[in-house]
Design an enzyme around this catalytic site. Structure first.
Site, short mmCIF file in Angstrom:
data_model
loop_
_atom_site.label_atom_id
_atom_site.label_comp_id
_atom_site.label_asym_id
_atom_site.label_seq_id
_atom_site.Cartn_x
_atom_site.Cartn_y
_atom_site.Cartn_z
N THR A 131 0.85 -1.32 -0.07
CA THR A 131 0.02 0.02 0.03
C THR A 131 0.81 1.24 -0.05
O THR A 131 2.06 1.30 0.40
CB THR A 131 -0.96 0.05 1.51
N ASP A 132 0.33 2.41 -0.47
CA ASP A 132 0.87 3.51 -0.39
C ASP A 132 1.04 4.07 1.16
O ASP A 132 1.82 5.32 1.39
CB ASP A 132 0.37 4.67 -1.35
N GLU A 133 0.26 3.56 1.85
CA GLU A 133 0.30 4.10 3.45
C GLU A 133 1.36 4.01 3.90
O GLU A 133 1.47 4.55 4.88
CB GLU A 133 -0.94 3.41 3.91
N TYR A 156 -1.77 -0.46 10.97
CA TYR A 156 -1.92 -1.14 9.56
C TYR A 156 -0.68 -0.94 8.70
O TYR A 156 0.08 -1.78 8.23
CB TYR A 156 -3.27 -0.71 9.11
N LYS A 160 2.55 -3.14 7.28
CA LYS A 160 2.58 -3.67 5.90
C LYS A 160 4.02 -2.97 5.44
O LYS A 160 4.90 -3.58 4.80
CB LYS A 160 1.87 -2.42 5.03
P1 NAD Z 1 -9.21 -7.69 2.23
O1 NAD Z 1 -9.37 -7.19 3.57
O2 NAD Z 1 -10.56 -7.46 1.41
O3 NAD Z 1 -8.97 -9.06 1.97
C1 NAD Z 1 -7.79 -9.90 2.48
C2 NAD Z 1 -7.99 -11.14 2.50
O4 NAD Z 1 -7.07 -12.02 3.10
C3 NAD Z 1 -9.42 -11.83 2.84
O5 NAD Z 1 -9.72 -12.53 1.93
C4 NAD Z 1 -9.01 -12.66 4.04
O6 NAD Z 1 -9.57 -13.69 4.35
C5 NAD Z 1 -7.64 -12.94 3.85
N1 NAD Z 1 -6.44 -13.30 4.98
C6 NAD Z 1 -6.56 -12.67 5.97
N2 NAD Z 1 -5.80 -12.81 6.85
C7 NAD Z 1 -5.29 -14.16 6.65
C8 NAD Z 1 -4.74 -14.90 6.77
N3 NAD Z 1 -4.08 -14.91 8.25
N4 NAD Z 1 -4.39 -16.17 6.30
C9 NAD Z 1 -4.93 -16.36 5.16
N5 NAD Z 1 -5.76 -15.55 4.46
C10 NAD Z 1 -6.06 -14.36 5.28
O7 NAD Z 1 -8.25 -6.81 1.63
P2 NAD Z 1 -7.96 -5.92 0.20
O8 NAD Z 1 -8.45 -4.71 0.40
O9 NAD Z 1 -8.24 -6.82 -0.88
O10 NAD Z 1 -6.48 -6.04 0.28
C11 NAD Z 1 -5.41 -7.08 -0.51
C12 NAD Z 1 -4.21 -6.49 -0.26
O11 NAD Z 1 -3.90 -5.27 -0.99
C13 NAD Z 1 -3.59 -6.26 1.00
O12 NAD Z 1 -2.32 -6.83 1.39
C14 NAD Z 1 -3.65 -4.87 1.30
O13 NAD Z 1 -2.61 -4.35 2.26
C15 NAD Z 1 -3.29 -4.40 -0.12
N6 NAD Z 1 -3.63 -2.96 -0.69
C16 NAD Z 1 -5.23 -2.73 -0.27
C17 NAD Z 1 -5.56 -1.59 -0.87
C18 NAD Z 1 -7.06 -1.12 -0.73
O14 NAD Z 1 -7.59 0.15 -1.10
N7 NAD Z 1 -8.07 -2.08 -0.39
C19 NAD Z 1 -4.71 -0.63 -1.51
C20 NAD Z 1 -3.25 -0.91 -1.62
C21 NAD Z 1 -2.94 -2.29 -1.11
P1 TYD Z 2 -10.85 3.79 4.15
O1 TYD Z 2 -11.83 3.45 3.14
O2 TYD Z 2 -10.78 3.28 5.53
O3 TYD Z 2 -9.50 3.59 3.92
P2 TYD Z 2 -7.78 4.29 4.22
O4 TYD Z 2 -8.07 4.61 5.64
O5 TYD Z 2 -7.18 2.85 3.98
O6 TYD Z 2 -7.55 5.29 3.23
O7 TYD Z 2 -10.91 5.49 4.54
C1 TYD Z 2 -10.85 6.35 3.36
C2 TYD Z 2 -10.82 7.96 4.13
O8 TYD Z 2 -12.27 8.03 4.58
C3 TYD Z 2 -9.86 7.85 5.16
O9 TYD Z 2 -9.55 9.38 5.10
C4 TYD Z 2 -10.98 7.70 6.48
C5 TYD Z 2 -12.18 8.33 6.04
N1 TYD Z 2 -13.46 7.59 6.47
C6 TYD Z 2 -14.48 8.35 7.01
O10 TYD Z 2 -14.48 9.52 7.08
N2 TYD Z 2 -15.51 7.69 7.68
C7 TYD Z 2 -15.43 6.26 7.65
O11 TYD Z 2 -16.54 5.82 8.09
C8 TYD Z 2 -14.48 5.58 7.17
C9 TYD Z 2 -14.51 4.11 7.01
C10 TYD Z 2 -13.37 6.14 6.27
#
Ligand code: NAD
Ligand code: TYD
Length: 352
Positions: A131-133, A156, A160
Site C-alpha cells: 500500500t501507499d500508506e 496497519y 505493511k
Molecule cells: P481484504 O481485507 O478485502 O482481503 C484480505 C483477504 O486476506 C481476505 O480474503 C482474508 O480472508 C484474507 N486473509 C486475512 N488474513 C489471512 C490469513 N492469516 N491467512 C490467509 N488469508 C488471510 O483486503 P484487500 O483490500 O483486498 O487488500 C488486499 C491486499 O492489498 C492487502 O495486502 C492490502 O494491504 C493491499 N492493498 C489494499 C488496498 C485497498 O485500497 N484495499 C490498497 C493498496 C494495497
Molecule cells: P478507508 O476507506 O478506511 O481507507 P484508508 O483509511 O485506508 O485510506 O478510509 C478512506 C478515508 O475515509 C480516510 O480518510 C478515512 C475516511 N473515513 C471516514 O471519513 N469515515 C468512515 O466511516 C471511514 C471508514 C473512513
C-alpha cells in the site's frame, strides 16, 4: 504450466486478481490460499470456481506447519501475496492481529518459498502487494514516489511497511527474486463495507447516517480495482526484479467531496429527490493518527510497463454503485451479526 499461489484471493482485490489470472492464463494453474476471515468470501469467485486451472485452499498464512506442507506438496513457482488484515480502524483497536498476519504471515510465506527454491531461483518470483500508506502522510503538495522514505503512521501501515522490508531483505540476503507494488486506495465491486465507499453505498441504500471523520478534508487517490488487477498482472509478468512500482489513480478527492458525489449519483439511480442522500452526512470524531493526504506518482509503471488507469472516477463509481444495487444479497450476507457488532463498536451507534 506454472503453479501460481495467490494469497488472500477471496478478499476484495485478491478476487479480481484471481479472476484476471485464471481467465487470462489458462496454461497456468492458480492456487487461491485464503483463511476466509470476515473479509474473505468465496461468493466473490463463484464465476471461476469450476475452471480447471483454479484450486481453492483454505489455510491461514500464520500457520507455519500447514504453509510449509503446502509449499512442499504443490511446489509453487511463484507467489502473489495479498492476504492481510487491511482496515486501518481495526488496526487501531487490535494491532496484534495485524502484526500476526501482515508481518509474521509474510515471513512464514517468504521462509517457505526460500526453503523450497534456495539456490535454484531461475523462473521463480515472490510478488508482494502493498500500500501507499507505508509512506505516511503528504501535506497539501507533492506525491509519493518509489524512493519516498517510509514513515507509516497507523498500526496497519506499520505492519505493511515491516512486511515490505522483510521481502526486500529476503531478496538481498537469500537472492530471492521479488517485486513489490505500493498502490493507492482501491474501490469497486466486492469491497467489504467497512471501507469508506462501500460503507456509504450500503448506508445510502438503507437511509443510514454517512459517518465522515473529522472535517472531511482528508484526501485519498482512488483507483478502480480492475485497473489495479491489470497493473498487478503487468508487474508480475514484466516488472524488473528487486524493484518497487507505485500504482495510483491520479485521482485525488477529499472525503467530503467524494461522499457528496456518491450521494448525487445514488439519488439519480434510486430516483430520490436531489439532496436526499446528502442529508445523511454526519460528521464524527476523527480517526486517531489520521493521514491527511495520499497521492501517487505513477510515472515509473507508466514509462516502464505502459500502465495507466482505464476508467474515469465517474465511470468507475457509477459501475460500482450499479454492482452494489444489483448484488444486495451479497451486501446483506456480509453485513451480518459480526458486522453489526463491529459497526456499533466503531461508530458508537446501532445500524438499523
Ligand atoms: P481484504 O481485507 O478485502 O482481503 C484480505 C483477504 O486476506 C481476505 O480474503 C482474508 O480472508 C484474507 N486473509 C486475512 N488474513 C489471512 C490469513 N492469516 N491467512 C490467509 N488469508 C488471510 O483486503 P484487500 O483490500 O483486498 O487488500 C488486499 C491486499 O492489498 C492487502 O495486502 C492490502 O494491504 C493491499 N492493498 C489494499 C488496498 C485497498 O485500497 N484495499 C490498497 C493498496 C494495497
Ligand atoms: P478507508 O476507506 O478506511 O481507507 P484508508 O483509511 O485506508 O485510506 O478510509 C478512506 C478515508 O475515509 C480516510 O480518510 C478515512 C475516511 N473515513 C471516514 O471519513 N469515515 C468512515 O466511516 C471511514 C471508514 C473512513
Amino acid at each position: 504450466m506454472k503453479k501460481i499461489l495467490i494469497t488472500g484471493g477471496a478478499g476484495f482485490i485478491g478476487s479480481h486478481v484471481v479472476r484476471q489470472f485464471v481467465c487470462n492464463y489458462p496454461n497456468d494453474h492458480i492456487y487461491n490460499l485464503d483463511a476466509l476471515t470476515y473479509a474473505g468470501n468465496l461468493a466473490n469467485l463463484s464465476d471461476v470456481e469450476g475452471l480447471l486451472n483454479y484450486t481453492f485452499i483454505k489455510a491461514d498464512i500464520t500457520d507455519e506447519a500447514v504453509i510449509n506442507n503446502l509449499f512442499e506438496k504443490y511446489r509453487f513457482d511463484a507467489v502473489l501475496h495479498l492476504a492481510a488484515e487491511s482496515h486501518v480502524d481495526r488496526s487501531i483497536s487490535d494491532p496484534f492481529s495485524f502484526v500476526k498476519t501482515n508481518v509474521l504471515g509474510t515471513v512464514i510465506l517468504l521462509q517457505a518459498f526460500k526453503n523450497l527454491w534456495m539456490g535454484n531461483w531461475e523462473g521463480k518470483r515472490f510478488y508482494h502487494i502493498s500500500t501507499d500508506e507505508v509512506y505516511g502522510s503528504l501535506g497539501e503538495t507533492g506525491f509519493f514516489t518509489e524512493t519516498t522514505p517510509y514513515a507509516p503512521n497507523s498500526p496497519y501501515s506499520a505492519s505493511k511497511a515491516s512486511s515490505d522490508h522483510f521481502v526486500r531483505a529476503y531478496g538481498e540476503t537469500y537472492g530471492m527474486p521479488y517485486v513489490i507494488s505500493n498502490c493507492s486506495n482501491n474501490y469497486g465491486p466486492n469491497h467489504f463495507p467497512e471501507k469508506l465507499i462501500p460503507l456509504c453505498i450500503h448506508n445510502i441504500l438503507n437511509n443510514q447516517p454517512l459517518p465522515i471523520y473529522g472535517n472531511g478534508k482528508f484526501i485519498r487517490d482512488w483507483l478502480y480495482v480492475l485497473d489495479h488487477a491489470k497493473a498487478i498482472d503487468l508487474v508480475f509478468h514484466q516488472g524488473k526484479n528487486a524493484t518497487t512500482y507505485n500504482i495510483g489513480g491520479s485521482n485525488e478527492w477529499t472525503n467530503i467531496d467524494l461522499v457528496k458525489l456518491l450521494c448525487q449519483l445514488m439519488d439519480q439511480k434510486l430516483e430520490r429527490a436531489v439532496g436526499t442522500s446528502e442529508k445523511l452526512i454526519t460528521y464524527t470524531t476523527d480517526r486517531p493518527g489520521h493521514d491527511l493526504r495520499y497521492a501517487i506518482d505513477a510515472r515509473k509503471i507508466n514509462a516502464e510497463l505502459g500502465w495507466k488507469p482505464s476508467v474515469t472516477f465517474e465511470e468507475g463509481l457509477s459501475q460500482t454503485i450499479d454492482w452494489y444495487m444489483d448484488n444486495q444479497a451479497w451486501l446483506e450476507q456480509v453485513t451480518n451479526g459480526d458486522y453489526l457488532r463491529y459497526y456499533q463498536d466503531q461508530y458508537n451507534t446501532l445500524l438499523k
